[in-house]
Design a protein around this motif. Structure first.
Motif, PDB file in Angstrom:
ATOM      1  N   ILE A 104      -8.626  -1.233  -8.734  1.00 48.44           N
ATOM      2  CA  ILE A 104      -7.204  -1.069  -9.073  1.00 48.44           C
ATOM      3  C   ILE A 104      -6.660   0.242  -8.536  1.00 48.44           C
ATOM      4  O   ILE A 104      -5.665   0.267  -7.804  1.00 48.44           O
ATOM      5  N   THR A 105      -7.311   1.348  -8.877  1.00 54.32           N
ATOM      6  CA  THR A 105      -6.767   2.652  -8.485  1.00 54.32           C
ATOM      7  C   THR A 105      -6.883   2.914  -6.992  1.00 54.32           C
ATOM      8  O   THR A 105      -6.066   3.637  -6.426  1.00 54.32           O
ATOM      9  N   GLY A 106      -7.924   2.335  -6.339  1.00 53.11           N
ATOM     10  CA  GLY A 106      -8.071   2.566  -4.909  1.00 53.11           C
ATOM     11  C   GLY A 106      -6.900   2.045  -4.102  1.00 53.11           C
ATOM     12  O   GLY A 106      -6.118   2.823  -3.533  1.00 53.11           O
ATOM     13  N   PRO A 107      -6.709   0.705  -4.040  1.00 47.02           N
ATOM     14  CA  PRO A 107      -5.575   0.178  -3.265  1.00 47.02           C
ATOM     15  C   PRO A 107      -4.210   0.605  -3.801  1.00 47.02           C
ATOM     16  O   PRO A 107      -3.317   0.961  -3.019  1.00 47.02           O
ATOM     17  N   VAL A 108      -4.028   0.571  -5.140  1.00 47.46           N
ATOM     18  CA  VAL A 108      -2.718   0.922  -5.703  1.00 47.46           C
ATOM     19  C   VAL A 108      -2.388   2.387  -5.426  1.00 47.46           C
ATOM     20  O   VAL A 108      -1.271   2.725  -4.995  1.00 47.46           O
ATOM     21  N   GLY A 109      -3.363   3.285  -5.666  1.00 47.01           N
ATOM     22  CA  GLY A 109      -3.123   4.706  -5.404  1.00 47.01           C
ATOM     23  C   GLY A 109      -2.889   4.983  -3.934  1.00 47.01           C
ATOM     24  O   GLY A 109      -2.045   5.810  -3.560  1.00 47.01           O
ATOM     25  N   TYR A 110      -3.613   4.276  -3.066  1.00 47.17           N
ATOM     26  CA  TYR A 110      -3.466   4.443  -1.618  1.00 47.17           C
ATOM     27  C   TYR A 110      -2.074   4.027  -1.157  1.00 47.17           C
ATOM     28  O   TYR A 110      -1.379   4.773  -0.445  1.00 47.17           O
ATOM     29  N   GLU A 231      10.946  -0.483  11.273  1.00 52.01           N
ATOM     30  CA  GLU A 231      10.425   0.776  11.825  1.00 52.01           C
ATOM     31  C   GLU A 231       9.076   1.113  11.205  1.00 52.01           C
ATOM     32  O   GLU A 231       8.144   1.530  11.898  1.00 52.01           O
ATOM     33  N   LEU A 232       8.980   0.932   9.875  1.00 48.05           N
ATOM     34  CA  LEU A 232       7.736   1.252   9.178  1.00 48.05           C
ATOM     35  C   LEU A 232       6.587   0.399   9.706  1.00 48.05           C
ATOM     36  O   LEU A 232       5.489   0.917   9.966  1.00 48.05           O
ATOM     37  N   TRP A 233       6.794  -0.887   9.889  1.00 44.09           N
ATOM     38  CA  TRP A 233       5.712  -1.800  10.255  1.00 44.09           C
ATOM     39  C   TRP A 233       5.326  -1.680  11.732  1.00 44.09           C
ATOM     40  O   TRP A 233       4.143  -1.670  12.062  1.00 44.09           O
ATOM     41  N   TYR A 234       6.318  -1.593  12.609  1.00 43.00           N
ATOM     42  CA  TYR A 234       6.044  -1.649  14.048  1.00 43.00           C
ATOM     43  C   TYR A 234       5.851  -0.281  14.701  1.00 43.00           C
ATOM     44  O   TYR A 234       5.251  -0.196  15.769  1.00 43.00           O
ATOM     45  N   ILE A 235       6.361   0.781  14.086  1.00 46.64           N
ATOM     46  CA  ILE A 235       6.293   2.099  14.723  1.00 46.64           C
ATOM     47  C   ILE A 235       5.526   3.101  13.868  1.00 46.64           C
ATOM     48  O   ILE A 235       4.570   3.733  14.335  1.00 46.64           O
ATOM     49  N   THR A 236       5.924   3.250  12.602  1.00 48.64           N
ATOM     50  CA  THR A 236       5.373   4.321  11.772  1.00 48.64           C
ATOM     51  C   THR A 236       3.888   4.110  11.480  1.00 48.64           C
ATOM     52  O   THR A 236       3.066   5.008  11.709  1.00 48.64           O
ATOM     53  N   ILE A 237       3.534   2.939  10.962  1.00 50.23           N
ATOM     54  CA  ILE A 237       2.137   2.698  10.583  1.00 50.23           C
ATOM     55  C   ILE A 237       1.188   2.811  11.773  1.00 50.23           C
ATOM     56  O   ILE A 237       0.141   3.477  11.668  1.00 50.23           O
ATOM     57  N   PRO A 238       1.487   2.193  12.939  1.00 47.19           N
ATOM     58  CA  PRO A 238       0.568   2.399  14.083  1.00 47.19           C
ATOM     59  C   PRO A 238       0.463   3.852  14.537  1.00 47.19           C
ATOM     60  O   PRO A 238      -0.564   4.252  15.089  1.00 47.19           O
ATOM     61  N   SER A 239       1.500   4.655  14.283  1.00 50.35           N
ATOM     62  CA  SER A 239       1.496   6.050  14.747  1.00 50.35           C
ATOM     63  C   SER A 239       0.712   6.977  13.829  1.00 50.35           C
ATOM     64  O   SER A 239       0.363   8.081  14.234  1.00 50.35           O
ATOM     65  N   VAL A 240       0.458   6.557  12.593  1.00 48.44           N
ATOM     66  CA  VAL A 240      -0.228   7.436  11.638  1.00 48.44           C
ATOM     67  C   VAL A 240      -1.581   6.851  11.227  1.00 48.44           C
ATOM     68  O   VAL A 240      -2.064   7.111  10.118  1.00 48.44           O
ATOM     69  N   LYS A 241      -2.217   6.092  12.118  1.00 43.28           N
ATOM     70  CA  LYS A 241      -3.522   5.515  11.785  1.00 43.28           C
ATOM     71  C   LYS A 241      -4.585   6.553  11.449  1.00 43.28           C
ATOM     72  O   LYS A 241      -5.392   6.339  10.546  1.00 43.28           O
ATOM     73  N   PRO A 242      -4.643   7.711  12.152  1.00 44.73           N
ATOM     74  CA  PRO A 242      -5.643   8.718  11.733  1.00 44.73           C
ATOM     75  C   PRO A 242      -5.437   9.186  10.299  1.00 44.73           C
ATOM     76  O   PRO A 242      -6.402   9.351   9.552  1.00 44.73           O
ATOM     77  N   GLN A 243      -4.186   9.403   9.894  1.00 48.82           N
ATOM     78  CA  GLN A 243      -3.914   9.819   8.519  1.00 48.82           C
ATOM     79  C   GLN A 243      -4.227   8.693   7.532  1.00 48.82           C
ATOM     80  O   GLN A 243      -4.689   8.949   6.416  1.00 48.82           O
ATOM     81  N   LEU A 244      -3.978   7.442   7.929  1.00 48.94           N
ATOM     82  CA  LEU A 244      -4.317   6.309   7.065  1.00 48.94           C
ATOM     83  C   LEU A 244      -5.818   6.235   6.828  1.00 48.94           C
ATOM     84  O   LEU A 244      -6.273   5.971   5.709  1.00 48.94           O
ATOM     85  N   LEU A 245      -6.597   6.472   7.878  1.00 49.73           N
ATOM     86  CA  LEU A 245      -8.053   6.464   7.741  1.00 49.73           C
ATOM     87  C   LEU A 245      -8.522   7.595   6.839  1.00 49.73           C
ATOM     88  O   LEU A 245      -9.355   7.396   5.948  1.00 49.73           O
ATOM     89  N   PHE A 246      -7.978   8.797   7.052  1.00 50.44           N
ATOM     90  CA  PHE A 246      -8.354   9.957   6.245  1.00 50.44           C
ATOM     91  C   PHE A 246      -8.007   9.730   4.774  1.00 50.44           C
ATOM     92  O   PHE A 246      -8.823   9.985   3.877  1.00 50.44           O
ATOM     93  N   GLY A 247      -6.811   9.206   4.519  1.00 47.43           N
ATOM     94  CA  GLY A 247      -6.405   8.954   3.140  1.00 47.43           C
ATOM     95  C   GLY A 247      -7.237   7.883   2.471  1.00 47.43           C
ATOM     96  O   GLY A 247      -7.528   7.971   1.278  1.00 47.43           O
ATOM     97  N   ALA A 248      -7.655   6.849   3.239  1.00 48.05           N
ATOM     98  CA  ALA A 248      -8.480   5.789   2.670  1.00 48.05           C
ATOM     99  C   ALA A 248      -9.842   6.320   2.248  1.00 48.05           C
ATOM    100  O   ALA A 248     -10.361   5.964   1.185  1.00 48.05           O
ATOM    101  N   VAL A 249     -10.440   7.171   3.086  1.00 47.42           N
ATOM    102  CA  VAL A 249     -11.742   7.755   2.754  1.00 47.42           C
ATOM    103  C   VAL A 249     -11.629   8.603   1.483  1.00 47.42           C
ATOM    104  O   VAL A 249     -12.464   8.503   0.574  1.00 47.42           O
ATOM    105  N   LEU A 250     -10.596   9.425   1.404  1.00 51.33           N
ATOM    106  CA  LEU A 250     -10.412  10.255   0.210  1.00 51.33           C
ATOM    107  C   LEU A 250     -10.172   9.405  -1.031  1.00 51.33           C
ATOM    108  O   LEU A 250     -10.654   9.739  -2.123  1.00 51.33           O
ATOM    109  N   GLN A 251      -9.439   8.310  -0.878  1.00 54.47           N
ATOM    110  CA  GLN A 251      -9.146   7.461  -2.030  1.00 54.47           C
ATOM    111  C   GLN A 251     -10.400   6.778  -2.548  1.00 54.47           C
ATOM    112  O   GLN A 251     -10.577   6.599  -3.764  1.00 54.47           O
ATOM    113  N   VAL A 252     -11.309   6.378  -1.641  1.00 54.06           N
ATOM    114  CA  VAL A 252     -12.578   5.786  -2.064  1.00 54.06           C
ATOM    115  C   VAL A 252     -13.390   6.791  -2.871  1.00 54.06           C
ATOM    116  O   VAL A 252     -13.927   6.475  -3.941  1.00 54.06           O
TER     117      VAL A 252
END
Length: 320
Positions: A104-110, A231-252
């Protein structure tokens, strides 16, 4: 003759194979070639080795022993692990509680951290500091200080804020024991943990979102993007993949290491072990019962769980 020599030279059919260099030789060559860079890295590498790598291997070694901090460690093989997964019902219950909490807290918090960072990145620059401070402050506040507020909210008497207003509005007839009822302990811990989950990952998302090149949005507008969600789906998310990976590791890591919030709210042990997590179980055996060998086995299991989940996250988000 000359053509044959030329052909042999080009194709290399008659030349002996070049011996391949070992990995250590390649590493040593890189160190000598970039010695100044490694010199700057040396303080971190030394601290990482002494305070991370060595403790990990020490914990693995102790997990195969009986060690009570008074006598010398005594090798007992896989007895600790057999006891963990066969005879220790509380540990098996702690695994279930921890996984329920993490699911619950992992995906929701992420998702919540990313969406809040994205919303803050849309407001004018002069207001961003205020909003960032409001959401980041709970994560840097100690669990003890935060528990004072939440204990007041969820107190099981008429003075508890939630019970007070629920009784006043006629929603309940008697105070509800939030922190004593086994059915409400985990939901309360989840709520408090989500409130405190806007940490380093949240700041990483915010920094990444603010560094997305503006010309990408301009190009997207030319290509037909009209709405913010596009913009969020097609531009923003692909541009911040390194931060998404870093945040996912921290959330786990954050999700599997829940401890302070549980202990401060429901104590150790919690009523019928309803809020007993893996890290709480480790703390119980390490610093209350002083069975360091058994506690090391718990730590190794927790480490392997984190390692496996992080590898899964790298497989999903780190392909590029």
């Amino acid at each position: 003759m000359s053509s044959a020599v030329t052909n042999n030279t080009v194709t290399g059919t008659d030349l002996p194979p070049r011996p391949s260099r070992g990995k250590m030789a390649v590493l040593w060559g890189n160190i000598k070639r970039h010695k100044l860079s490694y010199l700057f890295l040396a303080p971190f590498l030394l601290l990482f080795i002494f305070f991370t790598i060595i403790p990990i291997f020490t914990s693995i070694a102790l997990s195969f022993s009986y060690y009570n901090m008074i006598e010398s460690p005594r090798f007992i093989g896989l007895s600790n692990y057999r006891l963990l997964f066969v005879d220790d019902d509380i540990f098996l219950k702690a695994i279930g509680i921890t996984f329920n909490f993490a699911i619950i807290t992992g995906p929701v918090g992420y998702v919540m951290a990313f969406m809040l960072a994205w919303l803050i990145s849309q407001v004018p620059v002069k207001y961003r500091f205020f909003y960032t401070l409001c959401f980041y402050t709970p994560s840097i506040t100690s669990a003890t200080a935060m528990s004072v507020v939440w204990l007041y909210l969820f107190a099981g008497d008429r003075k508890g804020l939630i019970n007070y207003w629920a009784l006043k509005l006629g929603l309940i007839q008697e105070p509800y024991m939030f922190l004593q009822n086994v059915n409400s302990i985990v939901p309360v811990i989840i709520i408090v943990s989500l409130w405190m989950s806007m940490g380093i990952g949240f700041l990483a998302f915010l920094a990444g979102l603010q560094n997305v090149p503006k010309d990408l949005y301009e190009a997207g507008a030319i290509d037909g993007i009209r709405f913010k969600l596009q913009e969020l789906w097609y531009i923003t998310i692909p541009s911040v993949k390194p931060q998404l990976l870093f945040g996912a590791v921290l959330q786990v890591v954050f999700s599997l290491q829940v401890f302070d919030v549980s202990v401060q709210l429901v104590g150790i042990p919690s009523p019928l072990y309803a809020g007993h997590t893996i890290l709480t179980h480790l703390f119980d055996y390490a610093f209350i019962k002083f069975e360091m060998g058994y506690a090391s086995a718990i730590a190794v299991v927790l480490f392997m769980m984190m390692l496996g989940l992080n590898r899964l996250i790298f497989k999903w988000l780190g392909r590029e």
